[in-house]
Design a protein around this motif. Sequence first.
Motif, PDB file in Angstrom:
ATOM      1  N   UNK A   1       0.842  -1.169   0.000  1.00  0.00           N
ATOM      2  CA  UNK A   1       0.000   0.000   0.000  1.00  0.00           C
ATOM      3  C   UNK A   1       0.891   1.237   0.000  1.00  0.00           C
ATOM      4  N   UNK A   2       0.582   2.178  -0.848  1.00  0.00           N
ATOM      5  CA  UNK A   2       1.374   3.395  -0.919  1.00  0.00           C
ATOM      6  C   UNK A   2       0.859   4.407   0.097  1.00  0.00           C
ATOM      7  N   UNK A   3       1.742   5.323   0.514  1.00  0.00           N
ATOM      8  CA  UNK A   3       1.358   6.370   1.454  1.00  0.00           C
ATOM      9  C   UNK A   3       0.460   7.381   0.756  1.00  0.00           C
ATOM     10  N   UNK A   4      -0.497   7.890   1.491  1.00  0.00           N
ATOM     11  CA  UNK A   4      -1.403   8.887   0.947  1.00  0.00           C
ATOM     12  C   UNK A   4      -0.856  10.283   1.198  1.00  0.00           C
ATOM     13  N   UNK A   5      -1.088  11.169   0.265  1.00  0.00           N
ATOM     14  CA  UNK A   5      -0.787  12.575   0.465  1.00  0.00           C
ATOM     15  C   UNK A   5      -2.068  13.189   1.034  1.00  0.00           C
ATOM     16  N   UNK A   6      -2.200  13.144   2.350  1.00  0.00           N
ATOM     17  CA  UNK A   6      -3.426  13.528   3.033  1.00  0.00           C
ATOM     18  C   UNK A   6      -3.341  14.968   3.506  1.00  0.00           C
ATOM     19  N   UNK A   7      -4.393  15.725   3.248  1.00  0.00           N
ATOM     20  CA  UNK A   7      -4.489  17.107   3.707  1.00  0.00           C
ATOM     21  C   UNK A   7      -5.730  17.227   4.578  1.00  0.00           C
ATOM     22  N   UNK A   8      -5.530  17.524   5.866  1.00  0.00           N
ATOM     23  CA  UNK A   8      -6.646  17.775   6.773  1.00  0.00           C
ATOM     24  C   UNK A   8      -6.827  19.285   6.820  1.00  0.00           C
ATOM     25  N   UNK A   9      -8.026  19.741   6.476  1.00  0.00           N
ATOM     26  CA  UNK A   9      -8.273  21.184   6.449  1.00  0.00           C
ATOM     27  C   UNK A   9      -9.677  21.468   6.963  1.00  0.00           C
ATOM     28  N   UNK A  10      -9.922  22.735   7.294  1.00  0.00           N
ATOM     29  CA  UNK A  10     -11.261  23.129   7.704  1.00  0.00           C
ATOM     30  C   UNK A  10     -12.237  22.895   6.562  1.00  0.00           C
ATOM     31  N   UNK A  75     -22.140  21.333  25.686  1.00  0.00           N
ATOM     32  CA  UNK A  75     -21.115  20.362  25.317  1.00  0.00           C
ATOM     33  C   UNK A  75     -21.166  20.192  23.811  1.00  0.00           C
ATOM     34  N   UNK A  76     -20.284  19.388  23.279  1.00  0.00           N
ATOM     35  CA  UNK A  76     -20.247  19.126  21.842  1.00  0.00           C
ATOM     36  C   UNK A  76     -20.659  17.691  21.569  1.00  0.00           C
ATOM     37  N   UNK A  77     -21.383  17.502  20.474  1.00  0.00           N
ATOM     38  CA  UNK A  77     -21.672  16.157  19.970  1.00  0.00           C
ATOM     39  C   UNK A  77     -20.774  15.940  18.761  1.00  0.00           C
ATOM     40  N   UNK A  78     -19.973  14.918  18.815  1.00  0.00           N
ATOM     41  CA  UNK A  78     -19.096  14.581  17.696  1.00  0.00           C
ATOM     42  C   UNK A  78     -19.894  13.751  16.707  1.00  0.00           C
ATOM     43  N   UNK A  79     -19.805  14.132  15.460  1.00  0.00           N
ATOM     44  CA  UNK A  79     -20.404  13.282  14.467  1.00  0.00           C
ATOM     45  C   UNK A  79     -21.055  14.050  13.336  1.00  0.00           C
ATOM     46  N   UNK A  80     -21.109  13.439  12.243  1.00  0.00           N
ATOM     47  CA  UNK A  80     -20.458  12.148  12.062  1.00  0.00           C
ATOM     48  C   UNK A  80     -18.971  12.277  11.740  1.00  0.00           C
ATOM     49  N   UNK A  81     -18.246  11.263  12.122  1.00  0.00           N
ATOM     50  CA  UNK A  81     -16.878  11.052  11.649  1.00  0.00           C
ATOM     51  C   UNK A  81     -17.025  10.055  10.513  1.00  0.00           C
ATOM     52  N   UNK A  82     -16.639  10.464   9.325  1.00  0.00           N
ATOM     53  CA  UNK A  82     -16.872   9.638   8.141  1.00  0.00           C
ATOM     54  C   UNK A  82     -15.596   9.520   7.318  1.00  0.00           C
ATOM     55  N   UNK A  83     -15.296   8.303   6.906  1.00  0.00           N
ATOM     56  CA  UNK A  83     -14.181   8.055   5.991  1.00  0.00           C
ATOM     57  C   UNK A  83     -14.724   7.233   4.828  1.00  0.00           C
ATOM     58  N   UNK A  84     -14.371   7.624   3.627  1.00  0.00           N
ATOM     59  CA  UNK A  84     -14.789   6.881   2.441  1.00  0.00           C
ATOM     60  C   UNK A  84     -14.388   5.419   2.632  1.00  0.00           C
ATOM     61  N   UNK A  85     -15.336   4.485   2.471  1.00  0.00           N
ATOM     62  CA  UNK A  85     -15.019   3.069   2.694  1.00  0.00           C
ATOM     63  C   UNK A  85     -13.813   2.571   1.896  1.00  0.00           C
ATOM     64  N   UNK A  87     -11.135   4.073   1.486  1.00  0.00           N
ATOM     65  CA  UNK A  87      -9.920   4.621   2.103  1.00  0.00           C
ATOM     66  C   UNK A  87      -9.819   4.246   3.580  1.00  0.00           C
ATOM     67  N   UNK A  88     -10.573   3.243   4.010  1.00  0.00           N
ATOM     68  CA  UNK A  88     -10.552   2.875   5.423  1.00  0.00           C
ATOM     69  C   UNK A  88      -9.218   2.249   5.819  1.00  0.00           C
ATOM     70  N   UNK A  89      -8.949   2.242   7.097  1.00  0.00           N
ATOM     71  CA  UNK A  89      -7.750   1.634   7.696  1.00  0.00           C
ATOM     72  C   UNK A  89      -6.454   2.273   7.213  1.00  0.00           C
ATOM     73  N   UNK A  90      -6.493   3.562   6.948  1.00  0.00           N
ATOM     74  CA  UNK A  90      -5.286   4.270   6.526  1.00  0.00           C
ATOM     75  C   UNK A  90      -4.954   5.450   7.439  1.00  0.00           C
ATOM     76  N   UNK A  91      -5.609   5.522   8.598  1.00  0.00           N
ATOM     77  CA  UNK A  91      -5.314   6.576   9.562  1.00  0.00           C
ATOM     78  C   UNK A  91      -6.050   7.878   9.318  1.00  0.00           C
ATOM     79  N   UNK A  92      -6.977   7.890   8.371  1.00  0.00           N
ATOM     80  CA  UNK A  92      -7.699   9.123   8.059  1.00  0.00           C
ATOM     81  C   UNK A  92      -8.623   9.505   9.210  1.00  0.00           C
ATOM     82  N   UNK A  93      -9.353   8.550   9.757  1.00  0.00           N
ATOM     83  CA  UNK A  93     -10.229   8.825  10.892  1.00  0.00           C
ATOM     84  C   UNK A  93      -9.442   9.346  12.078  1.00  0.00           C
ATOM     85  N   UNK A  94      -8.306   8.745  12.361  1.00  0.00           N
ATOM     86  CA  UNK A  94      -7.451   9.183  13.468  1.00  0.00           C
ATOM     87  C   UNK A  94      -6.975  10.618  13.246  1.00  0.00           C
ATOM     88  N   UNK A  95      -6.575  10.931  12.019  1.00  0.00           N
ATOM     89  CA  UNK A  95      -6.112  12.292  11.720  1.00  0.00           C
ATOM     90  C   UNK A  95      -7.236  13.310  11.883  1.00  0.00           C
TER      91      UNK A  95
END
Length: 168
Positions: A1-10, A75-85, A87-95
Amino acid sequence: MTALSLDIRLERPEDAEAIERLHARAFGPGRFARTAYRLREGAHLPPELCFTAMVGTYLVGSIRFSPVEAGRTPLLALGPLTVDPSFSSRGIGRSLMNAGLDAARARGHSLVMLIGDLPYYRRFGFSVVPPGRLVLPGPADPARILWLALSEGAVDRISGSVSARREP
């Protein structure tokens, strides 16, 4: 599996359609009936707490936080946290989680709650809400109602019915 060039932005206003398509792919049409969706219904989404994950120009993930209250305590309600299926298991949700929780802490929020799987969210510090402390606007498995204190003692003063805060 190759590394993703991931950009987390607002999240940006022009992301809305892509996020809706992502939610549809990840959760299907039944998502609107879930208690988590009903809890956030009509809540203002604070733009400083909503993030997207991009691989090139493709939106592959999203996290949103909604202002809610238990009794009269915010307080805050988190959700949804969504990752394209695909692209799962690549650390996107964690990021996305790290970006969102860091932003919530930086803005002085004291507590985040969600409905989700403890084995996944435990790594971020979430724990099960003691039975009866939070009353949701629909059915939810008590073992899936989770919270995370972002400030000392935040969980000590929270209890009651949870509802969306509609004012920005």
